[in-house]
Design a protein around this motif. Structure first.
Motif: not given
Length: 475
Positions: A6-14
Motif C-alpha cells: 500500500x502506498x499513501x500519497x500519489x505524488x511522483x515519489x509514491x
C-alpha cells in the motif's frame, strides 16, 4: 503467494515506488487524499482552455536524467521532453545576461576570462550526466555507484558555493551563473555542499538539458500512472488516510509523506525513538508562487533571455548570497531570488494566440504571510522593463496556500525539509537505512528521504528497492 503493498500519497515519489513494485509482480494500491494524483507534478488550465500552467514543478533537469524514470520507461508511456533553445539564463545589471547553453564551449566562450575554469569545473560531469545523477541522487552515507566520479564531485562540491565562486572565477557573470544554480539548495550559499548543487545543475544543462514536459508536468504523472495501471496496480482518489490502522493488510506500507503528516496519521504506530526524531524535523525556507498569463513574451533587456526555459532572477552574485542568507534567518529580502520558467517558449502546445504562460516563485521565509508580490515583480521588472504592461492575469500562491493545496509543502517548503546541517546526511532520521520507518513493513518514500525534493522519483525508487531487499532477506 503474491505480496501486497500500500502506498499513501500519489505524488511522483509514491507513484514511482508503486509502479516499480507493480512491475515486480507486487499487488499495489495507492491512496490519494485529493481528487487528482500527482502531488506537485500537476498542471491546469488556470487561465482558460488551451493555456496550461504547471501548479508545482516546472523544469526538470533531474527528471530527464532520472534513473527511476528511465527504469520505468516513461518516454515509452507517453512522456515527451521538450528542450528550450537555451536551458537557463541569468540576467545581470546593465542589460546583459549570463547564459547556460547546451554547448559547454559556447558557454565558456561567452564567459571570457572565466571560460577555461568554467569548462574545467563542469566538463567531466557533463560528459557523464547519468553517472553524476546516480551518485548525487541517493543517500550520501553509502558506497556510491561510481566512486571515482563521486570523489571528483566531492572535492569541490563540498565547498560553499560562495567560496568556490570566489576561488575559481573573476567575473560577475560566471559567479552569478554558479550562484543561481546553487540556490536550488534553498540554503545560504556560505554553507558546505552548496557547490555540488551548482556543479550538477550546470553539468546537466550542458548534457541532458533543462527540459519541460510536453503538455505540462502532469504528463510525468500520467506516464507513471500508465506504468502502474498496466502492471495491475490500483489508485484510489479522494481517499485520505487519517490513521494507518485503517489501511488494509499489506506486506509493506510506503508513505509519500513528510514527518509532519507521518506523525499525524501514526501517533501510536511508530517506535518512540523514531517518532522523536521525526518530531525534531526542521522544514526549510519556502516559496511564494505566481503564475501569469502574458500578452506576449517577457520584455527582457537582453532579448536572448526570451529563448531560455529557466531564468534565475537574482541579480549579482552578492545579492543572491544576501537574499538566501536572509530567508534562512526568517527575514524577507528586499530583492529575493526569483525563479522564472518560460514553459510556453519551449512548448507551444501550452498556449495560443500569441499569449504566454509564465511560472515564477520567490524564495521566502518558511510560512511568511507577507505580501511578496511587489518584491517578486520588481525583481522581474529590473531586468524586463515593461513587464507589468504585458501581464493580463495572475494567480498567486502564498506558502500557506501551497500547503493547503499540498500538505507536504509545509510552510511553502518544496523540498520536504531543510537540507541544512545533519538533515542533508540523515533524512529523515539518523540511519543507514533511511527508507525504513523504524518498524517492520513500514517505509518512507517522500522528499524527506534522500536525495530530497524535485520531480525525479528517486526517493520512490530507493524505497521500493529497500522493500524488495527486505523481502529477499526474509524469504
Amino acid at each position: 503467494m503474491s505480496r501486497r503493498a500500500v502506498v499513501v500519497g500519489a505524488g511522483p515519489n509514491g507513484l514511482t515506488a508503486a509502479a516499480l513494485l507493480a512491475t515486480r509482480g507486487v499487488e499495489v494500491t495507492v491512496y490519494e487524499r485529493d481528487a487528482q494524483i500527482g502531488g506537485a507534478a500537476r498542471s491546469a488550465e488556470l487561465f482558460g482552455p488551451g493555456f496550461v500552467s504547471d501548479l508545482g514543478a516546472a523544469a526538470h533537469p533531474f527528471g530527464v536524467a532520472s534513473p527511476a524514470f528511465r527504469e520505468l520507461a516513461l518516454e515509452q508511456n507517453g512522456l515527451e521532453w521538450v528542450q528550450p533553445e537555451i536551458p537557463m539564463a541569468h540576467p545581470l545589471p546593465g542589460g546583459r545576461a549570463a547564459m547556460l547553453h547546451r554547448d559547454i564551449e559556447r558557454t565558456a566562450q561567452e564567459l571570457g576570462v572565466d571560460g577555461p575554469n568554467w569548462r574545467r569545473l563542469h566538463e567531466h560531469f557533463s560528459h557523464h550526466p547519468f553517472e553524476t545523477v546516480e551518485n548525487a541522487m541517493g543517500p550520501l552515507l553509502r558506497i556510491p555507484p561510481h566512486p571515482v566520479d563521486m570523489v571528483r564531485l566531492g572535492v569541490l562540491g563540498a565547498l560553499p558555493a560562495a567560496t568556490l565562486a570566489n576561488l575559481v572565477f573573476r567575473s560577475g557573470a560566471a559567479k552569478a551563473l554558479l550562484a543561481g544554480s546553487s540556490a536550488h539548495a534553498t540554503l545560504p550559499l556560505t554553507r558546505p555542499l552548496t557547490s555540488a548543487f551548482g556543479i550538477a545543475f550546470g553539468a546537466l544543462g550542458h548534457s541532458t538539458g533543462w527540459p519541460v514536459a510536453k503538455g505540462g508536468s502532469v504528463s510525468i504523472t500520467d506516464a507513471l500512472a500508465r506504468v502502474l495501471l498496466a502492471n495491475g496496480g490500483r489508485i484510489e482518489t479522494n481517499a485520505e488516510v487519517t490513521d494507518l490502522r485503517d489501511l488494509p493488510r499489506a506486506d509493506a506500507v510506503l508513505l509519500d509523506l513528510t514527518p509532519k503528516q507521518i506523525l499525524r496519521i501514526a501517533p501510536e504506530q511508530l517506535e518512540s525513538r523514531y517518532a522523536a526524531h521525526l518530531a525534531r524535523w526542521k522544514y526549510g525556507a519556502g516559496v511564494h508562487k505566481i503564475d501569469y498569463l502574458l500578452d506576449g513574451p517577457v520584455p527582457w533587456e537582453d532579448a536572448r533571455v526570451a529563448s531560455a526555459g529557466t531564468v534565475h532572477v537574482g541579480g549579482e552574485f552578492r545579492q543572491i548570497i544576501e537574499a538566501e542568507r536572509d530567508i534562512n534567518r526568517g527575514r524577507m529580502p528586499e530583492k529575493p531570488f526569483v525563479m522564472v520558467t518560460q514553459q510556453s517558449a519551449a512548448d507551444s502546445s501550452r498556449t495560443h494566440d500569441g499569449r504566454q504562460v509564465l511560472w515564477s516563485y520567490a524564495h521566502v521565509p518558511n510560512g511568511t504571510a507577507l505580501d511578496v508580490r511587489p518584491a517578486l515583480e520588481a525583481q522581474i521588472e529590473r531586468f524586463a522593463p515593461g513587464f507589468a504592461d504585458v501581464v493580463l492575469e495572475r494567480r498567486e500562491w502564498s506558502p500557506s496556500a501551497l500547503e493547503a493545496w499540498n500538505p507536504n509543502l509545509v510552510g511553502g517548503d518544496i523540498g520536504g525539509g531543510s537540507m541544512a546541517g545533519t538533515q542533508q546526511l540523515f533524512r529523515p532520521t539518523p540511519s543507514l537505512h533511511p527508507y525504513r520507518a523504524g518498524r517492520r513493513g513500514l517505509y518512507v518514500c517522500s522528499s524527506s528521504t534522500p536525495p530530497g525534493g524535485g520531480v525525479h522519483g528517486m526517493p520512490g525508487l530507493h524505497a521500493a528497492r529497500a522493500v524488495l531487499r527486505d523481502w529477499g532477506r526474509r524469504d
